[in-house]
Design an enzyme around this catalytic site. Sequence first.
Site, PDB file in Angstrom:
ATOM      1  N   GLY A 110      13.725  16.947 -16.311  1.00  0.00           N
ATOM      2  CA  GLY A 110      12.449  17.245 -15.676  1.00  0.00           C
ATOM      3  C   GLY A 110      12.554  17.125 -14.171  1.00  0.00           C
ATOM      4  O   GLY A 110      13.649  17.131 -13.595  1.00  0.00           O
ATOM      5  N   ASP A 136      -2.173   8.773 -12.151  1.00  0.00           N
ATOM      6  CA  ASP A 136      -1.234   8.706 -13.267  1.00  0.00           C
ATOM      7  C   ASP A 136      -1.764   7.956 -14.479  1.00  0.00           C
ATOM      8  O   ASP A 136      -1.390   8.256 -15.615  1.00  0.00           O
ATOM      9  CB  ASP A 136       0.070   8.026 -12.827  1.00  0.00           C
ATOM     10  CG  ASP A 136       0.954   8.940 -11.997  1.00  0.00           C
ATOM     11  OD1 ASP A 136       0.501  10.035 -11.626  1.00  0.00           O
ATOM     12  OD2 ASP A 136       2.112   8.548 -11.713  1.00  0.00           O
ATOM     13  N   GLY A 164       1.657   2.760  -3.020  1.00  0.00           N
ATOM     14  CA  GLY A 164       2.000   2.945  -4.422  1.00  0.00           C
ATOM     15  C   GLY A 164       3.412   3.457  -4.638  1.00  0.00           C
ATOM     16  O   GLY A 164       4.272   3.425  -3.745  1.00  0.00           O
ATOM     17  N   HIS A 215       4.971  37.840  11.450  1.00  0.00           N
ATOM     18  CA  HIS A 215       6.291  38.384  11.144  1.00  0.00           C
ATOM     19  C   HIS A 215       7.264  38.022  12.267  1.00  0.00           C
ATOM     20  O   HIS A 215       6.913  38.126  13.449  1.00  0.00           O
ATOM     21  CB  HIS A 215       6.219  39.914  11.008  1.00  0.00           C
ATOM     22  CG  HIS A 215       7.557  40.554  10.789  1.00  0.00           C
ATOM     23  ND1 HIS A 215       8.159  40.588   9.555  1.00  0.00           N
ATOM     24  CD2 HIS A 215       8.418  41.149  11.664  1.00  0.00           C
ATOM     25  CE1 HIS A 215       9.336  41.204   9.666  1.00  0.00           C
ATOM     26  NE2 HIS A 215       9.507  41.542  10.943  1.00  0.00           N
ATOM     27  N   LEU A 258       0.841  -1.189   0.000  1.00  0.00           N
ATOM     28  CA  LEU A 258       0.000   0.000   0.000  1.00  0.00           C
ATOM     29  C   LEU A 258       0.884   1.249   0.000  1.00  0.00           C
ATOM     30  O   LEU A 258       1.963   1.274   0.584  1.00  0.00           O
ATOM     31  CB  LEU A 258      -0.911   0.008   1.230  1.00  0.00           C
ATOM     32  CG  LEU A 258      -2.069  -0.991   1.238  1.00  0.00           C
ATOM     33  CD1 LEU A 258      -2.814  -0.936   2.568  1.00  0.00           C
ATOM     34  CD2 LEU A 258      -3.030  -0.738   0.086  1.00  0.00           C
TER      35      LEU A 258
END
Length: 455
Positions: free
Chosen positions: A184, A309, A37, A442, A35
Site C-alpha cells: 500500500g 483516523d 500527531g 505555459h 503536537l
Amino acid sequence: MFDLIIIGGGPGGYHLAAEAGKAKKSVALIEEARLGGTCLNTGCIPSKAFLHMEKVMQEANHSHDNGIIGGKLSLDQAKVVKYKNTKVDMLVNGVVAKMKGAKVNVFNGKGIIQKSDKIGEFKVEVAGEIIKSSNLVIATGSTVFVPGFIKGAQEGYEAGHVITSTEALDMTEIPKELVVIGGGVIGLELGSYFASAGSKVTVIEASSKIAGPTDPEITEQFQKVLETDKGMEFKLNCKAKEITKTHVIFEDSDGKEQKIQHNRVLISIGRKANTSCGLENIEVNVENGFIPIDDQCQTNVPGVYAIGDVTGKLMLAHTASRHGEIVIDNILGKNVAIDYNKVPTVIYGTPEIAEIGITESKAKEQNIEVTVKKLSMMYSGKFVVEDTSYQGLIKIILKKDTEEIIGMSAFGNAASELIHMGSIIVGRRFSKDQMRSLIFAHPTIGEIIKDVIFS
C-alpha cells in the site's frame, strides 16, 4: 468550563482547535506526546523529507549526460535522518505557536473521558486534572501495529529485525535486503526510498495489484518504474506466513511455500485506531475497532464528535483537517457535511500518483457511463525538459450525459500538486465547456489538464 475539548493534537485536532479559537470559542486541546500527531512527527512529514532527498539525488544522477558534472551521488542516511528531525522540530514549533496565537489551552497528557452526571456536560481527566466542556471531539488518531497472524512478527519486532514505519524513519543505516510486507501507500513510499538508497527491496502483497484501489492502469505503470529504475521486486497474490531472523516465509500465488532473505522486514499492512480514552464511560459506539460517524462527524452520543483516523474514514491527514472544519462549522450552526469523493489521495513515491473522485474502474463498478480522456505526460513540454525516465499519465473522467468532470488521476513528478486543480474541477463539477475559458500558464505541467480534456 470550555466550549470544546479535543482529545488528540494531530492534523485534525490542532486544525480544529485553531479554527474554534478564531471563532472565539474556548478550547482545550489534549495531547499526550508532541503536537502534530503521527503525520508531523512519525508519518507524512518525515517520509516526505526522506523522499525529497531521494528525488534530489535521483535528478542529479540522471543528469550527468545533460550538463551536471560530478560522480554518482549517494545518500548519507544518518544525515538524512538529522535533516528530517530538524524540519520536524521546526514544524512542531510552528504548531505550538499557532495554538498560542489562537488562544488554545494545550494540556499535555493522556485524556481519559469520565462519566458525567449532567446531560450536555463532558468531563475529561488529564494529568490529574478534570476539565469540562459542552462539546467533545475524539481526534486520537491511529497507530501502526504488528500482526499476530504472521508467526514470529511480534518476536522479531521486539528483537529489532522487524520494524514499522516509525522505526524505518529513524534508521541511520540502509539495510542490504529489505522485505516490505504490504504494497500500500506506506510500503511503496518507504520501499521506493530505501531501494534508491541502496537496499534490495522485495514487496510481498496479498492482492493482485499494488496501491489498493488506485487506478489499475496507473499502478501498472508505477510498478514497472519501480522494477526497472529501482530494482524492486514484487510478490503479488502472496501471503507472509512467518518471519525468522534471516528469512520471510510466504505462500506464493500457487499456494507453494517460498522464502526470501532479509536484514530488515518492514510491516506496512495498515493501522489501528486509538480508542483507549474512556469511550465506554459515555457509551460511544466502537465498531470493528473504529468510531462510526455520520457525514457531520457526529457519533451516536449528541455533542460528541470523532474526526480523522479514529473513524476509519479515508485515513489521511487532510481528511482529518476537513473533519475538523466540519465539526466547528456545525457547532456554529452552519449544517455542513463531508463528501469523501472530494478528498484527494496521493502516493508520494518517485514518481508520484494522485487521484480524486471517480476512477475509470469505479465508474464501471457503479454503472456510471463516462468518457475517459487520457494523455501521456510527455505532451507537456515542461515535463519533457525535466527528462524523466518514464512517460507518466493523466486521466480525466467525464460523466457522459452532462460532460461534468467527476474524476482525475495523475502519474508523474508533479502529481501531488496537479491534484489541487483536480480538487477544484471535480469538487465543483466543472463541465468541459467551463474548462475552455480557463487560461493555464505555459510552459507548465499543469496545463496538460486542459490539454487532455480537449484531446
